[in-house]
Design an enzyme around this catalytic site. Structure first.
Site, PDB file in Angstrom:
ATOM      1  N   THR A 181       4.659   3.655   1.342  1.00 30.45           N
ATOM      2  CA  THR A 181       3.808   3.647   2.167  1.00 30.45           C
ATOM      3  C   THR A 181       4.202   2.382   3.366  1.00 30.45           C
ATOM      4  OG1 THR A 181       2.704   2.513   1.385  1.00 30.45           O
ATOM      5  CG2 THR A 181       1.980   4.358   0.844  1.00 30.45           C
ATOM      6  N   THR A 195      -0.199   2.121  -2.080  1.00 30.90           N
ATOM      7  CA  THR A 195      -0.976   1.853  -1.616  1.00 30.90           C
ATOM      8  C   THR A 195      -1.145   2.254  -0.630  1.00 30.90           C
ATOM      9  OG1 THR A 195      -0.328  -0.451  -2.184  1.00 30.90           O
ATOM     10  CG2 THR A 195      -2.232  -0.124  -0.331  1.00 30.90           C
ATOM     11  N   PHE A 236      -1.425  -3.258  -9.084  1.00 31.20           N
ATOM     12  CA  PHE A 236      -1.618  -4.847  -8.610  1.00 31.20           C
ATOM     13  C   PHE A 236      -0.430  -5.249  -8.840  1.00 31.20           C
ATOM     14  CE2 PHE A 236      -5.340  -2.664  -9.259  1.00 31.20           C
ATOM     15  CZ  PHE A 236      -6.266  -3.152  -7.883  1.00 31.20           C
ATOM     16  N   LEU A 278      -2.323 -21.299  -2.721  1.00 30.61           N
ATOM     17  CA  LEU A 278      -3.254 -22.476  -2.163  1.00 30.61           C
ATOM     18  C   LEU A 278      -2.249 -23.526  -1.587  1.00 30.61           C
ATOM     19  CD1 LEU A 278      -6.083 -22.458  -1.037  1.00 30.61           C
ATOM     20  CD2 LEU A 278      -6.506 -24.443  -2.275  1.00 30.61           C
ATOM     21  N   GLY A 293       3.064 -23.502   3.147  1.00 31.81           N
ATOM     22  CA  GLY A 293       4.464 -23.041   3.492  1.00 31.81           C
ATOM     23  C   GLY A 293       4.928 -22.157   4.775  1.00 31.81           C
ATOM     24  N   CYS A 317       4.627  -6.013   0.576  1.00 35.99           N
ATOM     25  CA  CYS A 317       2.947  -5.710   0.970  1.00 35.99           C
ATOM     26  C   CYS A 317       2.274  -6.544   1.658  1.00 35.99           C
ATOM     27  CB  CYS A 317       2.772  -5.242  -0.857  1.00 35.99           C
ATOM     28  SG  CYS A 317       3.395  -4.422  -1.987  1.00 35.99           S
TER      29      CYS A 317
HETATM   30  N1  LIG Z   1       6.211  -3.716  -4.271  1.00 33.60           N
HETATM   31  C1  LIG Z   1       5.894  -3.919  -5.583  1.00 33.60           C
HETATM   32  O1  LIG Z   1       5.756  -4.929  -5.888  1.00 33.60           O
HETATM   33  C2  LIG Z   1       4.206  -2.950  -5.280  1.00 33.60           C
HETATM   34  C3  LIG Z   1       2.882  -3.660  -5.570  1.00 33.60           C
HETATM   35  C4  LIG Z   1       2.001  -2.695  -5.540  1.00 33.60           C
HETATM   36  C5  LIG Z   1       1.281  -1.395  -4.782  1.00 33.60           C
HETATM   37  N2  LIG Z   1       3.251  -1.327  -4.220  1.00 33.60           N
HETATM   38  C6  LIG Z   1       3.169  -0.215  -3.517  1.00 33.60           C
HETATM   39  O2  LIG Z   1       3.720   0.992  -4.121  1.00 33.60           O
HETATM   40  C7  LIG Z   1       4.691   1.875  -3.678  1.00 33.60           C
HETATM   41  C8  LIG Z   1       5.704   1.761  -3.187  1.00 33.60           C
HETATM   42  O3  LIG Z   1       6.328   0.802  -2.776  1.00 33.60           O
HETATM   43  P1  LIG Z   1       7.858  -0.019  -3.549  1.00 33.60           P
HETATM   44  O4  LIG Z   1       7.922  -1.463  -3.123  1.00 33.60           O
HETATM   45  O5  LIG Z   1       8.266   0.890  -4.815  1.00 33.60           O
HETATM   46  O6  LIG Z   1       8.267   0.947  -2.473  1.00 33.60           O
HETATM   47  P2  LIG Z   1       9.894   1.631  -2.457  1.00 33.60           P
HETATM   48  O7  LIG Z   1      10.489   1.569  -1.171  1.00 33.60           O
HETATM   49  O8  LIG Z   1      11.142   0.688  -3.040  1.00 33.60           O
HETATM   50  O9  LIG Z   1      10.602   2.868  -3.218  1.00 33.60           O
HETATM   51  C9  LIG Z   1       9.734   3.877  -2.681  1.00 33.60           C
HETATM   52  C10 LIG Z   1      10.470   5.479  -3.498  1.00 33.60           C
HETATM   53  O10 LIG Z   1       9.935   6.209  -3.490  1.00 33.60           O
HETATM   54  C11 LIG Z   1      11.212   6.622  -3.059  1.00 33.60           C
HETATM   55  N3  LIG Z   1      10.972   8.478  -1.602  1.00 33.60           N
HETATM   56  C12 LIG Z   1      10.541   8.549  -0.984  1.00 33.60           C
HETATM   57  N4  LIG Z   1       9.573   9.786  -0.338  1.00 33.60           N
HETATM   58  C13 LIG Z   1      10.302  10.009  -1.493  1.00 33.60           C
HETATM   59  C14 LIG Z   1       9.317  11.556  -2.346  1.00 33.60           C
HETATM   60  N5  LIG Z   1       8.998  12.936  -0.607  1.00 33.60           N
HETATM   61  N6  LIG Z   1       9.620  12.014  -3.574  1.00 33.60           N
HETATM   62  C15 LIG Z   1       9.425  10.607  -4.636  1.00 33.60           C
HETATM   63  N7  LIG Z   1      10.156   9.979  -3.495  1.00 33.60           N
HETATM   64  C16 LIG Z   1      10.500   9.216  -2.472  1.00 33.60           C
HETATM   65  C17 LIG Z   1      12.168   6.668  -1.629  1.00 33.60           C
HETATM   66  O11 LIG Z   1      13.120   7.044  -1.949  1.00 33.60           O
HETATM   67  C18 LIG Z   1      12.209   5.158  -2.751  1.00 33.60           C
HETATM   68  O12 LIG Z   1      13.169   4.719  -3.675  1.00 33.60           O
HETATM   69  C19 LIG Z   1       3.846   1.310  -1.736  1.00 33.60           C
HETATM   70  O13 LIG Z   1       2.883   2.186  -1.178  1.00 33.60           O
HETATM   71  C20 LIG Z   1       3.526  -0.194  -1.978  1.00 33.60           C
HETATM   72  O14 LIG Z   1       2.598  -0.655  -1.260  1.00 33.60           O
HETATM   73  C21 LIG Z   1       4.179  -1.889  -4.074  1.00 33.60           C
END
Ligand SMILES: NC(=O)c1ccc[n+]([C@@H]2O[C@H](COP(=O)([O-])OP(=O)(O)OC[C@H]3O[C@@H](n4cnc5c(N)ncnc54)[C@H](O)[C@@H]3O)[C@@H](O)[C@H]2O)c1
Length: 450
Positions: A88, A124, A158, A259, A262, A269
């Protein structure tokens, strides 16, 4: 029979979730639209840097509990519970979140899932998304395009990159946003091994479940920007923000986590989540409630500008003809994630202002090279710093923290260092003849103690 789980979107979140759920004993099928990613995961290769994930991926592939596909039909036929983990990102030119991928994933998934299964949103998302998707699901149930008894739940995630395995296997808490006792029961089963550890679970409505995630990120971002605001004041008064932060941290009401002053936060995110939160609050007519997040974002951005200014000062007032070594490209250590990375942002800004930038990062080199090809990439710290007029420490990898000021001093053109993460020891670096600068700390060399 253990539940069969599917995970849609196998990026940082989804790949970790799929692997860890298999590790917990479930049969798991992961799906991504990116064929290369799917092929690499099936070959036992994690397509990004995450400590401890690859051995677990291999173990569970070999055990036959885990595989990856690009077929939604296969996923629909397989799963009892489906976790949607697609991206997202921030919309281009706007603060709001881009919901294209979530919407596309639900549109592909809902028509193929089996009767009585549960679809769980983990991405998210702005508050109201689950309700909107639920309306779509209800319409599908009514017109028969979705199998009977399919329900929706929201289960925000999270995990922290760099600790993603640990955070998934032993999270601080679970949040279940549900509309029925059956959904809650299905989630309790899907997280059975985690709940058996005594992990707290908060069961909520959809709105709260979605808000918990963005509220958590808003709080963390605020805490970082608070101490960085204090750093700005320290710079104006001659105070030392590291001592200020230490003194504050003994107050148990404040605590010392998040805290450290930097260069501020970045990544896939925090920045986009606080912006999307503000955008959503605006749509809901409560923008005033979150107007402080605008300042949180602005403080964070100002640290990057300040870092460039400090580097320029050390370079003698101009970057023309200056060589700057940048240590770090990832937004934080133990990750190769360069999304909205402060380190890469600063490196680019300095190069644009005329310096020749050489950069090294232990894990994020490939991602950085693709995103910002114009920087000079080097294979290690020493090569990056060779002939440098100024060295910038921008991502606090352990190997940077352990650098020997004397050894590094032997390869640079001038011993000038800005510690963007306030983790190097100024006394040791100054003792080795370095001009040491840092954010929020006195910029003058202290007088030698008699
Ligand atoms: N990265 C983190 O630490 C983290 C932690 C908590 C929440 N989130 C949330 O999780 C979500 C994903 O984040 P991320 O960091 O893994 O992103 P990312 O970009 O690494 O992964 C997203 C994946 O979704 C795939 N995708 C896109 N469209 C698709 C579809 N229609 N069907 C299937 N797969 C599809 C993409 O190819 C990609 O591999 C976001 O909403 C993010 O805010 C991420």
């Amino acid at each position: 029979m253990p539940l069969r789980l599917t995970v849609l979107g196998t990026g940082y979140l989804g790949a970790t979730h799929a692997v860890c759920m298999a590790e917990l004993g479930f049969e798991v099928l992961g799906l991504d639209v990116d064929e290369t990613k799917v092929a690499r995961l099936n070959a036992g290769e994690v397509p990004f840097f995450e400590p401890g994930l690859e051995p677990l991926l291999r173990k569970n592939l070999e055990a036959g509990r885990l595989r990856f596909t690009t077929s939604y039909e296969e996923v629909g036929a397989f799963g009892d519970v489906h976790f949607v983990c697609v991206g997202t990102p921030q919309k281009k030119g706007e603060n709001a979140a881009d919901m294209t991928y979530v919407d596309a994933s639900f549109a592909s998934l809902l028509p193929v899932v089996r009767e009585g299964t549960l679809v769980v949103g983990k991405s998210t998302v702005p508050a109201g998304t689950a309700e909107r998707l639920s309306d779509g699901l209800e319409a599908g149930l009514a017109d028969g395009s979705v199998a009977p008894g399919v329900e929706l739940a929201w289960n925000p995630e999270f995990l922290r990159e760099g600790f993603a395995v640990e955070d998934t296997l032993t999270p601080d808490r679970l949040v279940f946003g549900v509309r029925s006792a059956r959904s809650e029961q299905q989630l309790r089963e899907a997280f059975g091994p985690v709940l058996a550890l005594g992990t707290p679970v908060v069961v909520t409505d959809f709105a709260t479940a979605q808000l918990v995630k963005v509220a958590a990120n808003a709080f963390l971002a605020t805490k970082i920007s608070f101490i960085n605001a204090m750093a700005e004041v320290c710079e104006a008064t001659g105070g030392d923000v590291t001592l200020l932060s230490k003194a504050l941290s003994y107050d148990t009401r404040i605590g010392g986590r998040f805290l450290q002053a930097g260069l501020g936060f970045g990544g896939g995110c925090l920045p986009k989540d606080i912006r999307a939160f503000m955008a959503r609050a605006g749509e809901l007519g409560v923008d005033q409630a979150l107007s402080f997040l605008k300042e949180v974002d602005a403080i964070n951005q100002r640290r990057r500008v300040r870092m460039v200014d400090l580097a320029r000062e050390l370079a003698g007032g101009s970057f023309g003809g200056v060589r700057v070594a940048v240590l770090g490209a990832a937004f934080k250590p133990n990750s190769d994630d360069i999304r909205d990375s402060p380190a890469l942002d600063v490196a680019q800004a300095i190069q644009r202002q005329g310096a020749a930038v050489t950069l090294y990062d232990p894990a994020a080199m490939e991602n950085a090279r693709v995103a910002v090809p114009e920087l000079g990439y080097r294979r290690n710290t020493m090569e990056a710093c060779k002939g440098a007029d100024v060295v910038l420490h921008l991502t606090e990898w352990a190997e940077f923290r352990e650098m020997d000021p004397e050894v590094l001093g032997g390869v640079v053109a001038a011993r000038n260092l800005v510690d963007g993460r306030n983790v190097l020891d100024p006394v040791a670096w100054r003792a080795a003849g370095w001009h040491y600068r840092a954010l929020g700390r006195p910029q003058v060399e202290p007088l030698p103690v008699e």
